[in-house]
Design an enzyme around this catalytic site. Structure first.
Site, PDB file in Angstrom:
ATOM      1  N   GLY A  28       4.273   4.685  10.308  1.00 37.13           N
ATOM      2  CA  GLY A  28       3.460   5.885  10.155  1.00 37.13           C
ATOM      3  C   GLY A  28       2.987   6.419  11.489  1.00 37.13           C
ATOM      4  O   GLY A  28       3.689   6.294  12.499  1.00 37.13           O
ATOM      5  N   SER A  29       1.804   6.989  11.480  1.00 34.63           N
ATOM      6  CA  SER A  29       1.318   7.692  12.665  1.00 34.63           C
ATOM      7  C   SER A  29       0.862   6.719  13.742  1.00 34.63           C
ATOM      8  O   SER A  29       0.509   5.583  13.475  1.00 34.63           O
ATOM      9  CB  SER A  29       0.146   8.595  12.293  1.00 34.63           C
ATOM     10  OG  SER A  29      -1.008   7.803  12.072  1.00 34.63           O
ATOM     11  N   ARG A  30       0.876   7.189  14.972  1.00 33.74           N
ATOM     12  CA  ARG A  30       0.475   6.331  16.073  1.00 33.74           C
ATOM     13  C   ARG A  30      -0.991   5.928  15.952  1.00 33.74           C
ATOM     14  O   ARG A  30      -1.323   4.746  16.110  1.00 33.74           O
ATOM     15  CB  ARG A  30       0.714   7.015  17.420  1.00 33.74           C
ATOM     16  CG  ARG A  30       0.456   6.068  18.572  1.00 33.74           C
ATOM     17  CD  ARG A  30       0.529   6.719  19.942  1.00 33.74           C
ATOM     18  NE  ARG A  30       1.874   7.169  20.269  1.00 33.74           N
ATOM     19  CZ  ARG A  30       2.252   7.471  21.515  1.00 33.74           C
ATOM     20  NH1 ARG A  30       1.398   7.366  22.520  1.00 33.74           N
ATOM     21  NH2 ARG A  30       3.469   7.895  21.749  1.00 33.74           N
ATOM     22  N   LYS A  85       0.877  -1.168   0.000  1.00 32.12           N
ATOM     23  CA  LYS A  85       0.000   0.000   0.000  1.00 32.12           C
ATOM     24  C   LYS A  85       0.919   1.223   0.000  1.00 32.12           C
ATOM     25  O   LYS A  85       1.576   1.528   0.993  1.00 32.12           O
ATOM     26  CB  LYS A  85      -0.877  -0.038   1.247  1.00 32.12           C
ATOM     27  CG  LYS A  85      -1.436   1.292   1.728  1.00 32.12           C
ATOM     28  CD  LYS A  85      -2.508   1.850   0.815  1.00 32.12           C
ATOM     29  CE  LYS A  85      -3.151   3.080   1.460  1.00 32.12           C
ATOM     30  NZ  LYS A  85      -2.186   4.186   1.682  1.00 32.12           N
ATOM     31  N   GLU A 111       5.528   0.548  13.320  1.00 28.76           N
ATOM     32  CA  GLU A 111       6.495   1.511  13.832  1.00 28.76           C
ATOM     33  C   GLU A 111       5.777   2.835  13.937  1.00 28.76           C
ATOM     34  O   GLU A 111       5.317   3.381  12.930  1.00 28.76           O
ATOM     35  CB  GLU A 111       7.690   1.611  12.885  1.00 28.76           C
ATOM     36  CG  GLU A 111       8.860   2.315  13.518  1.00 28.76           C
ATOM     37  CD  GLU A 111       9.714   3.006  12.484  1.00 28.76           C
ATOM     38  OE1 GLU A 111      10.133   2.364  11.532  1.00 28.76           O
ATOM     39  OE2 GLU A 111       9.903   4.234  12.635  1.00 28.76           O
ATOM     40  N   CYS A 116      11.515   9.519  11.744  1.00 29.07           N
ATOM     41  CA  CYS A 116      11.053   8.796  12.937  1.00 29.07           C
ATOM     42  C   CYS A 116      12.028   9.010  14.079  1.00 29.07           C
ATOM     43  O   CYS A 116      11.662   8.894  15.241  1.00 29.07           O
ATOM     44  CB  CYS A 116      10.975   7.303  12.678  1.00 29.07           C
ATOM     45  SG  CYS A 116      10.253   6.857  11.124  1.00 29.07           S
ATOM     46  N   GLY A 122      -1.441   3.433  13.048  1.00 28.63           N
ATOM     47  CA  GLY A 122      -0.793   2.157  13.326  1.00 28.63           C
ATOM     48  C   GLY A 122      -1.514   1.364  14.401  1.00 28.63           C
ATOM     49  O   GLY A 122      -1.671   0.144  14.280  1.00 28.63           O
TER      50      GLY A 122
END
Lengths: 532, 532
Positions: free
Chosen positions: A237-239, A180, A259, A296, A242
């Site tokens: 990506g974002s919390r 993706k 992550e 990150c 994720g």
């Protein structure tokens, strides 16, 4: 409405249902650029999943040599296409073409694919263990199921869903991939997918080993992530994103390697500041604003002693940040999120020292420093650990080593934690106090360098305790360890030699490192005199 | 109401709130035996968690030698106390005292603790990786958080929450343990906890390294499992219970290593049946009824060709099962669950061949065989894979190797899968067809022996794809691999040698096996000439 095709089951095909379409933006201007890319509906997701499932067993049984050949052909293809790839990625991300994309990230990406190929050839990711007396042999093996990879916005090559570490790791373990792409660089991703597709054919791998999708509704994404036909998920990506995917995958028993966010605390010990405070201010500024801080591992929190040396460091850093141009961010979304994060930090008690505002044209933000007292940080540790993804850092002023250690103990899980110490050993006691508190809270403990360098090394850990990632035991970068995420442990109990996978047989012509009866060696089993 | 004390923070103390109390039962008679044990409330759970959290950093920094000394002192203590332990466990479980508890399970348990001690001493569980050029060193390290262990009913020693593989693994990685005993053998668990407590003192470990709780409400259990202060969970037991705990833990980012149900399919290939069908019937009967079939690896489904040899096998098996006495189960709950499972299998189309009923006194069930046609199995694969935990197996009759392979492909994740083949090689093609389908669906593929033997070996995999366990990459048995579940990956990036953990330093006086620049060796770093 026409849109670019998808790569499913080895064919480039139009979307079965074109829910919508989108174009990339030039972040430096905010202008839409390039072709229309499809937003997919459920039918295309199902087709991609079904195609990947259908080929999983075949791929798992493919000779490793052919997998390695694919990875190397793909690496070579990326290098041959470097000029085009860099131009596309630069247009879609505004990352510096020469210094970042061409000289650093693209070679890193092809090198990572080649490291994965080496791990395939030497079987290191399989970790063979042989117990001759017990008749037991085990190793790590393919999942026999597809891996769904979500790429982030910030590495159009090195973490791209179809070219980065998750991709290379999943394929190295002979699992099909459903990639993706990140919608902020679709043309870059498409170009990589074309190269991957060509390399698949060149190496004779099943054409359906790799699928490429560009964008879909988050509800569809959660449904896909929670499909038990998947073997695993890789996400960077974002919390929020994720954790939602992880929850969906968890419920289906699908391991999710996510992550997420990290503020990467940096501790400047007093001796280091006295010794080289001015140089550290420069080093910190470079690390925090490189790539507009969209890493990150960006140094998002820097703990600075409350002292004359500390004040001098802060003044020097403020000067650097204040003199720098606004950094271009990947998208309006990134910009808005960053502004909200800065607002959160200020509301939690941080003072703005420099920057703090958006700028034009396109999506730009001023290099920004905030400052807060350690006592206030300890009063509001959650809010003051808000990740500000961009060229922003929070300076925390601490009274002494004891308060630095207390700060270290207040951090949630992070990818990295850094200490700067004096060369003359005068910070030794402070190092121990801070490092002891920091160590269990970070994946990588760093000495005297900024966290933004993430080497592709067997000893790297690009991972860390929750919530920086979903599992503290795994790394997303570094071969062969990153491959291990996408494997199953397989044991053979008194299975005849001829029915074993090559790396578990008595004869070991390839010199694979194996643990036989407790010892690592490259021997045949009978050469050790331990078989009947 | 008085009840036995809890072990919390190094002290035996009465429950803060005695929600209720319970006694063990003699399963052979159904009579309550022994002391009253407490059902705990929230305050005791919190006290146990807080005590374990408080000692986590200290334990993580404890010299490994002292951890190994504890594990060995505990093993020795268990052996010295064997007579008492066996008597308690026999009374509480009805497992045979001599043949099972004294001769097999107790030595296995002390041996497992000693294997864990060896892994502690040789650092094999830490897997040190050194990249000299990159300045990076990584290894697996303690979680610095407690591990919550739920023990099952079926191994009062070897999987006991305070003595079994999860316990030994968690402690070997220097993590505190909160042990939740299985309520069907509380006195056995208490005795083990007393021995553990004494061994802690003998080895000079923090007294709060181990806590012992007996029973609490499932809502409190889920709250505890979802507490982010935990480092991980180990669970062996029912699928429903394990999945509920896993969901709670997942939501908090706590890795949950849950070992759930498994039917352990066994495939009898035609040549094997022709060669030694009668012997196989005996072997199968022994495996399925040993310990009243209460094994995670019980052969719950046996695929038998539809042939004269197959009919003869079935007839012989039916005779064995029919002539055997009813087996004593651990509790009324196990008995009722088993009866429901048999009912489910029958409703899904299985015919009862022999057995199928409870018997007295106590909690007994007849050794039971059911049979179903392969075509029917493939029509209702979910229901017909219902685990019947007890001396029960389902025979599936298949027309040929192709149908056997189709059956193999219909299984969900299992701990084990077994093939019996002829010694003359005549089953080779059938082996390949069935094993190819079975391999990705099982953790351990077994040749020509029943799955109930689970050796404590470095090459064992007592694990398997979901839903047999929560993660296909890990084993619950075998050192050092089982220890790896309870660790975090820690990387050191340009950290001075003196600040590194011992096994990552240049000098390697203990001869720890380390991967240095891609090669496993026991060298010092400078001895390889690879440092600056």
């Amino acid at each position: 409405m026409a849109a670019q095709p998808l790569l499913i089951a080895g064919d480039w095909r139009p979307a079965a249902e074109l829910v919508a379409s989108f174009r990339a933006e030039n972040p430096a201007t905010g202008e839409a650029i390039g072709a229309e890319f499809p937003v997919n509906g459920a039918a295309d997701l199902e087709a991609a999943l079904a195609a990947a499932v259908a080929v999983a067993d075949e791929l798992a049984r493919t000779p490793p040599e052919r997998i390695a050949a694919f990875l190397e052909a793909y690496a070579a293809g990326i290098e041959r296409d470097a000029e085009t790839l860099v131009a596309l990625a630069h247009a879609e991300t505004a990352l510096p073409a020469e210094t970042r994309l061409a000289k650093v990230e693209l070679p890193r990406t092809s090198g990572q694919l080649r490291q994965a190929a080496r791990a395939v050839r030497n079987f290191s990711w399989t970790q063979p263990v042989i117990d001759t007396a017990g008749g037991l042999r085990s190793h790590h093996a393919p999942l026999h199921k597809p891996v769904l990879v979500f790429g982030p916005n910030n590495f159009p090559f090195a973490f791209n869903a179809i070219a980065g570490s998750d991709f290379a790791s999943a394929i190295a373990a002979r699992n099909p991939v459903i990639a993706k792409a990140h919608p902020s660089h679709p043309a870059t991703s498409e170009r990589l997918a074309q190269l991957a597709h060509a390399a698949l054919r060149e190496a004779g791998l099943p054409a359906a080993a790799v699928q490429m999708l560009y964008q879909f509704d988050s509800a569809l994404g959660l449904k896909l992530a929670g499909d038990p036909r998947l073997g695993a998920i890789g996400f960077t990506g974002s919390r929020a994103g994720g954790l939602a995917l992880k929850a969906a995958a968890d419920a289906a028993g699908v391991p999710a390697y996510v992550e997420l966010s990290s503020v990467n605390p940096v501790f400047l010990l007093p001796g280091a500041l006295a010794e080289r405070g001015t140089a550290l201010a420069q080093e910190f500024f470079s690390s925090c604003t490189m790539g507009s801080g969209q890493f990150c591992t960006n140094p998002g929190v820097v703990v600075v002693p409350r002292s004359d040396d500390g004040d001098a460091f802060v003044a020097a850093a403020v000067a650097h940040f204040g003199n720098a141009a606004a950094g271009v961010l990947f998208s309006r979304g990134v910009l808005e999120h960053l502004q909200r994060s800065v607002d959160t930090l200020r509301k939690a008690g941080a003072d703005l020292l420099v920057g703090g505002a958006a700028a034009g044209p396109g999506h730009r933000y001023q290099p920004t420093l905030l400052q807060v007292d350690a006592a206030q940080f300890l009063r509001a540790p959650q809010a003051l650990q808000t990740e500000a993804f961009g060229p922003v850092s929070l300076l925390v002023r601490a009274n002494d080593a004891a308060q630095m250690a207390a700060l270290a103990a207040a951090f949630e899980g992070n990818l990295t934690g850094t200490l700067y110490s004096a060369a003359d050993g005068s910070d030794a006691a402070a190092w121990t106090a801070v490092a002891d508190a920091l160590r269990p809270r970070v994946g990588r403990l760093i000495g005297n360098r900024m966290p933004t360098g993430v080497a592709v090394s067997p000893a790297m850990n690009h991972g860390g305790p929750y919530p920086s990632t979903g599992h503290a035991g795994f790394t997303a970068v570094g071969m062969p360890a990153a491959i291990r995420r996408f494997t199953a442990l397989h044991c053979y109990d008194h299975v005849p030699d001829a029915q074993l996978p090559p790396e578990l047989r008595d004869h070991n012509p390839g010199g694979v490192a194996r643990q036989i009866d407790g010892h690592w060696c490259v021997d045949d089993v009978d050469a050790r005199g331990t078989t009947a």
